[in-house]
Design a protein around this motif. Structure first.
Motif, PDB file in Angstrom:
ATOM      1  N   LYS A  96       0.822  -1.214   0.000  1.00  0.00           N
ATOM      2  CA  LYS A  96       0.000   0.000   0.000  1.00  0.00           C
ATOM      3  C   LYS A  96       0.856   1.264   0.000  1.00  0.00           C
ATOM      4  N   ASN A  97       2.173   1.095   0.172  1.00  0.00           N
ATOM      5  CA  ASN A  97       3.064   2.250   0.166  1.00  0.00           C
ATOM      6  C   ASN A  97       4.461   1.827  -0.307  1.00  0.00           C
ATOM      7  N   ILE A  98       5.360   2.778  -0.399  1.00  0.00           N
ATOM      8  CA  ILE A  98       6.702   2.517  -0.922  1.00  0.00           C
ATOM      9  C   ILE A  98       7.479   1.557  -0.020  1.00  0.00           C
ATOM     10  N   GLU A  99       7.357   1.714   1.273  1.00  0.00           N
ATOM     11  CA  GLU A  99       8.080   0.847   2.207  1.00  0.00           C
ATOM     12  C   GLU A  99       7.718  -0.622   1.992  1.00  0.00           C
ATOM     13  N   GLU A 100       6.427  -0.896   1.829  1.00  0.00           N
ATOM     14  CA  GLU A 100       5.981  -2.273   1.636  1.00  0.00           C
ATOM     15  C   GLU A 100       6.394  -2.797   0.254  1.00  0.00           C
ATOM     16  N   ALA A 101       6.388  -1.921  -0.737  1.00  0.00           N
ATOM     17  CA  ALA A 101       6.827  -2.322  -2.082  1.00  0.00           C
ATOM     18  C   ALA A 101       8.292  -2.710  -2.061  1.00  0.00           C
ATOM     19  N   TYR A 102       9.100  -1.931  -1.367  1.00  0.00           N
ATOM     20  CA  TYR A 102      10.540  -2.204  -1.276  1.00  0.00           C
ATOM     21  C   TYR A 102      10.791  -3.529  -0.550  1.00  0.00           C
ATOM     22  N   ALA A 103      10.015  -3.792   0.486  1.00  0.00           N
ATOM     23  CA  ALA A 103      10.180  -5.034   1.252  1.00  0.00           C
ATOM     24  C   ALA A 103       9.883  -6.253   0.382  1.00  0.00           C
ATOM     25  N   ILE A 104       8.859  -6.162  -0.463  1.00  0.00           N
ATOM     26  CA  ILE A 104       8.523  -7.273  -1.363  1.00  0.00           C
ATOM     27  C   ILE A 104       9.621  -7.478  -2.390  1.00  0.00           C
ATOM     28  N   ALA A 105      10.105  -6.386  -2.979  1.00  0.00           N
ATOM     29  CA  ALA A 105      11.180  -6.492  -3.977  1.00  0.00           C
ATOM     30  C   ALA A 105      12.438  -7.103  -3.367  1.00  0.00           C
ATOM     31  N   SER A 106      12.699  -6.776  -2.109  1.00  0.00           N
ATOM     32  CA  SER A 106      13.936  -7.247  -1.468  1.00  0.00           C
ATOM     33  C   SER A 106      13.925  -8.743  -1.191  1.00  0.00           C
ATOM     34  N   LYS A 107      12.764  -9.339  -1.044  1.00  0.00           N
ATOM     35  CA  LYS A 107      12.716 -10.766  -0.688  1.00  0.00           C
ATOM     36  C   LYS A 107      12.619 -11.680  -1.905  1.00  0.00           C
ATOM     37  N   ARG A 108      12.526 -11.110  -3.109  1.00  0.00           N
ATOM     38  CA  ARG A 108      12.433 -11.928  -4.316  1.00  0.00           C
ATOM     39  C   ARG A 108      13.744 -11.890  -5.093  1.00  0.00           C
ATOM     40  N   LYS A 109      14.209 -13.060  -5.492  1.00  0.00           N
ATOM     41  CA  LYS A 109      15.424 -13.164  -6.306  1.00  0.00           C
ATOM     42  C   LYS A 109      15.044 -13.054  -7.778  1.00  0.00           C
ATOM     43  N   MET A 110      15.736 -12.163  -8.504  1.00  0.00           N
ATOM     44  CA  MET A 110      15.494 -12.005  -9.936  1.00  0.00           C
ATOM     45  C   MET A 110      16.769 -12.357 -10.700  1.00  0.00           C
ATOM     46  N   PHE A 111      16.617 -12.719 -11.987  1.00  0.00           N
ATOM     47  CA  PHE A 111      17.815 -13.052 -12.746  1.00  0.00           C
ATOM     48  C   PHE A 111      18.091 -12.070 -13.870  1.00  0.00           C
ATOM     49  N   VAL A 112      17.372 -10.949 -13.885  1.00  0.00           N
ATOM     50  CA  VAL A 112      17.686  -9.843 -14.787  1.00  0.00           C
ATOM     51  C   VAL A 112      17.645  -8.547 -13.985  1.00  0.00           C
ATOM     52  N   SER A 113      18.165  -7.483 -14.576  1.00  0.00           N
ATOM     53  CA  SER A 113      18.166  -6.180 -13.908  1.00  0.00           C
ATOM     54  C   SER A 113      16.955  -5.377 -14.354  1.00  0.00           C
ATOM     55  N   GLU A 114      16.263  -4.793 -13.400  1.00  0.00           N
ATOM     56  CA  GLU A 114      15.024  -4.088 -13.706  1.00  0.00           C
ATOM     57  C   GLU A 114      14.831  -2.899 -12.770  1.00  0.00           C
ATOM     58  N   ALA A 115      14.166  -1.869 -13.299  1.00  0.00           N
ATOM     59  CA  ALA A 115      13.798  -0.714 -12.489  1.00  0.00           C
ATOM     60  C   ALA A 115      12.281  -0.700 -12.331  1.00  0.00           C
ATOM     61  N   PHE A 116      11.804  -0.649 -11.091  1.00  0.00           N
ATOM     62  CA  PHE A 116      10.372  -0.566 -10.805  1.00  0.00           C
ATOM     63  C   PHE A 116      10.070   0.875 -10.393  1.00  0.00           C
ATOM     64  N   LEU A 117       9.353   1.605 -11.228  1.00  0.00           N
ATOM     65  CA  LEU A 117       8.915   2.942 -10.816  1.00  0.00           C
ATOM     66  C   LEU A 117       7.629   2.762 -10.014  1.00  0.00           C
ATOM     67  N   VAL A 118       7.695   3.121  -8.733  1.00  0.00           N
ATOM     68  CA  VAL A 118       6.571   2.929  -7.822  1.00  0.00           C
ATOM     69  C   VAL A 118       6.051   4.287  -7.377  1.00  0.00           C
ATOM     70  N   GLY A 119       4.788   4.553  -7.676  1.00  0.00           N
ATOM     71  CA  GLY A 119       4.140   5.780  -7.219  1.00  0.00           C
ATOM     72  C   GLY A 119       3.196   5.448  -6.076  1.00  0.00           C
ATOM     73  N   SER A 120       3.153   6.292  -5.057  1.00  0.00           N
ATOM     74  CA  SER A 120       2.345   5.994  -3.877  1.00  0.00           C
ATOM     75  C   SER A 120       1.507   7.197  -3.472  1.00  0.00           C
ATOM     76  N   ALA A 121       0.178   7.024  -3.487  1.00  0.00           N
ATOM     77  CA  ALA A 121      -0.716   8.101  -3.066  1.00  0.00           C
ATOM     78  C   ALA A 121      -0.504   8.434  -1.591  1.00  0.00           C
ATOM     79  N   SER A 122      -0.294   7.423  -0.756  1.00  0.00           N
ATOM     80  CA  SER A 122      -0.136   7.674   0.678  1.00  0.00           C
ATOM     81  C   SER A 122       1.172   8.396   0.994  1.00  0.00           C
ATOM     82  N   ASP A 123       2.228   8.139   0.195  1.00  0.00           N
ATOM     83  CA  ASP A 123       3.504   8.828   0.385  1.00  0.00           C
ATOM     84  C   ASP A 123       3.577  10.139  -0.394  1.00  0.00           C
ATOM     85  N   ASN A 124       2.634  10.322  -1.321  1.00  0.00           N
ATOM     86  CA  ASN A 124       2.588  11.494  -2.199  1.00  0.00           C
ATOM     87  C   ASN A 124       3.922  11.711  -2.924  1.00  0.00           C
ATOM     88  N   LYS A 125       4.493  10.642  -3.434  1.00  0.00           N
ATOM     89  CA  LYS A 125       5.708  10.743  -4.234  1.00  0.00           C
ATOM     90  C   LYS A 125       5.930   9.417  -4.954  1.00  0.00           C
TER      91      LYS A 125
END
Length: 556
Positions: A281-310
């Motif tokens: 629901k916010n950037i902090e939770e999005a970052y936590a999910i990304a951190s626990k998943r292993k990926m095998f390519v490099s990717e940028a996730f642009l995450v916008g958050s209404a609750s964080d207003n950024k």
């Protein structure tokens, strides 16, 4: 004579060992390429049947229809396997058609049946750990969806194996070619950078797998039994996310970066993005999910958050994770990393030096500075921009342009308002139709076919569609296809159709080179060098071809 017999024996033994090794390797590939179906405790939903009424398909509260805009729309709710089964039954024709297109495109690239079968087992080996890196929830959903896939492609694998592996297609192609298959651009504004101070995020998803692949886009609304309700722009058989927003006003879009070739599979990028949409629901939770998943390519996730207003960019490689926060009221993203940690990697520096990413980023910066406080209409205008730096004409379709005229879709979000605009064909030139997530998710099913877009908020089609330049571009693409199909063309007509685009002259040069008209081919390649070339790799190709022409001419 004894020496000859001895040599023959050594050769025979060597050959036998090689055959045994090949058979062992093939057997291993067959074993690891197989993936058992998930175990489903309650499969009674398989008996559900869809009802059709005036172009509307529905099962309970779930429904599927085609909008007047040309976009398909779908709403699905429930448990993972239930969602997958219902999705499959509602969109069966699109799932099968999408696979037809996908396999057809692969066949064009790899016409040999032998190599196709080899590729099947190679991908099976490459993806041998794929299922271990996909959550049970998503495996069940994919399995449910796969039940309605065609049996025509059983030689590739079971329905479940194929649909699961298709979710890693972007990652595999990205990794094997060691390059970004998509040249996407995304950006956002908020606070003083937006005319009404609310957040606006726009993105082009410049993913191209042939024209047919982008014909049947689905605007999908999902109400899962766990997590947040969310929407994505997707296609038949695909539950991942490349562009989407949830009911908390959190948005996710993905941008590929250069990656090193990995040794094996991990979690597909699209399923990481999907998990963020469903559970953050916010950037902090999005970052936590990304951190626990292993990926095998490099990717940028642009995450916008209404609750964080950024908005921020979560940058992830197979080994590292970083977050880029511009500390401003706007954010820009192309196909290179910007954080202190990952911006300095060897792969990222090479991407910035050799790709079109930095040029597009600079053009985006230029447009943002010139446009003043942002609006939805201005965002759409930027996403449609075909010019180079300082408004230069760099040809239609250039990868250095924000609008490369290949977009699968283009999308604009207003997270605080829960509004999303989705482009209609062709590319991002058609209307952008608006969906209000609050209204869509407040619906309790659909039993009568009707439009759900907010027509009062529609952004009109680009006037470029009505110009002679657009007709010329369509003509250019037809010439390009005819060359690919090994048909004869008139070179002067080709170059006249898109004269400022360097690749027009590359196509002409390659065509003439195959005809052994080296003098004329060299002329076309030389003209190409005077234009704005998208990547260093393409410039090197042109220079190599000129050298080959000169070598052939010198031998005459």
């Amino acid at each position: 004579m004894k020496i000859i017999k001895k040599i023959f024996k050594i050769f025979a033994y060597t050959l036998l060992v090689l055959v045994i090794l090949l058979l062992a390797g093939f057997t291993y590939l067959v074993i690891v390429a197989k993936e058992p179906n998930p175990k489903i405790s309650d499969a009674k939903v398989e008996a559900l049947q869809r009802t059709e009424k005036d172009g509307l398909y529905y099962i309970g509260n779930n429904w599927f229809r085609k909008s007047k805009s040309g976009l398909y729309e779908m709403y699905v709710e429930g448990e993972p396997f239930e969602r997958g089964v219902i999705n499959g039954k509602l969109s069966k024709e699109l799932i099968q058609r999408q696979e037809d297109v996908f396999v057809s495109q692969i066949r064009k690239m790899i016409p040999s049946t032998f190599y196709l079968h080899f590729l099947k087992y190679f991908i099976g080996w490459f993806n041998r750990d794929l299922a271990k890196n996909v959550t049970e929830e998503y495996k069940e959903e994919i399995y449910g969806e796969s039940l309605t896939a065609s049996t025509e492609y059983d030689y590739i694998g079971t329905n479940y194996q194929r649909i699961l592996n298709y979710h890693a297609a972007h990652d595999i192609g990205h990794a094997l070619q060691s390059m970004a298959l998509v040249g996407c651009t995304s950006f956002g504004t908020w606070g003083a950078a937006s005319a009404d101070s609310t957040m606006i995020i726009g993105r082009n998803f410049d993913f191209y797998m042939g024209d047919q692949f982008a014909e049947d886009k689905i605007v999908s609304f999902t109400n899962p039994s766990q997590g947040h309700k969310f929407m994505t722009v997707t296609w038949g058989g695909f539950i991942g996310a490349v562009s989407g927003m949830n009911d908390q006003g959190l948005t996710v879009t993905i941008n590929a970066d250069k990656t090193a070739i990995p040794a094996g599979s991990a979690t597909p990028v699209s399923l990481v993005a999907r998990e963020i949409l469903q559970y953050a629901k916010n950037i902090e939770e999005a970052y936590a999910i990304a951190s626990k998943r292993k990926m095998f390519v490099s990717e940028a996730f642009l995450v916008g958050s209404a609750s964080d207003n950024k908005a921020v960019i979560i940058e992830k490689t197979p080994e590292q994770l970083a977050m880029y926060d511009p500390k401003k009221n706007y954010i820009l993203c192309a196909n290179h990393f910007q954080s202190d940690l990952l911006g300095q990697t060897k792969e990222n520096k090479e991407q910035m030096e050799k790709s079109a990413s930095v040029y597009r980023y600079e053009r985006l910066t230029e447009l943002m500075q010139n446009n003043g406080p942002n609006t939805v209409q201005k965002t759409v205008n930027i996403l449609r921009d075909q010019k180079g730096l300082h408004g230069a004409n760099i040809g239609m379709g250039n990868e250095k342009a924000i609008n490369q005229l290949i977009a699968h879709h283009s999308i604009v979000f207003e997270p605080q308002k829960r509004l999303v605009w989705v482009s209609t064909s062709p590319w991002q030139l058609g209307q952008f139709v608006c969906y209000d997530l609050n209204k869509v998710f407040a619906m309790h099913g659909m039993k009568e076919n009707h439009e759900i877009v907010d027509s009062a908020l529609t952004v009109p089609a680009d006037s470029f569609i009505s110009t002679s330049a657009f007709k010329d571009f369509v003509l250019y693409r037809s010439y390009k296809q005819r060359v690919a199909d090994k048909e004869s063309i008139n070179i002067d007509s080709l170059t006249a159709s898109n004269p400022e685009y360097y690749h027009t002259y590359v196509i002409a040069g390659d065509y003439l080179f195959k005809q052994k008209n080296f003098a004329k081919a060299k002329e076309e390649y030389t003209i190409a060098l005077t234009k704005v070339i998208a990547t260093k790799q393409e410039e090197e190709h042109i220079r190599r071809q000129i050298a080959k022409c000169e070598e052939e001419l010198a031998h005459r």
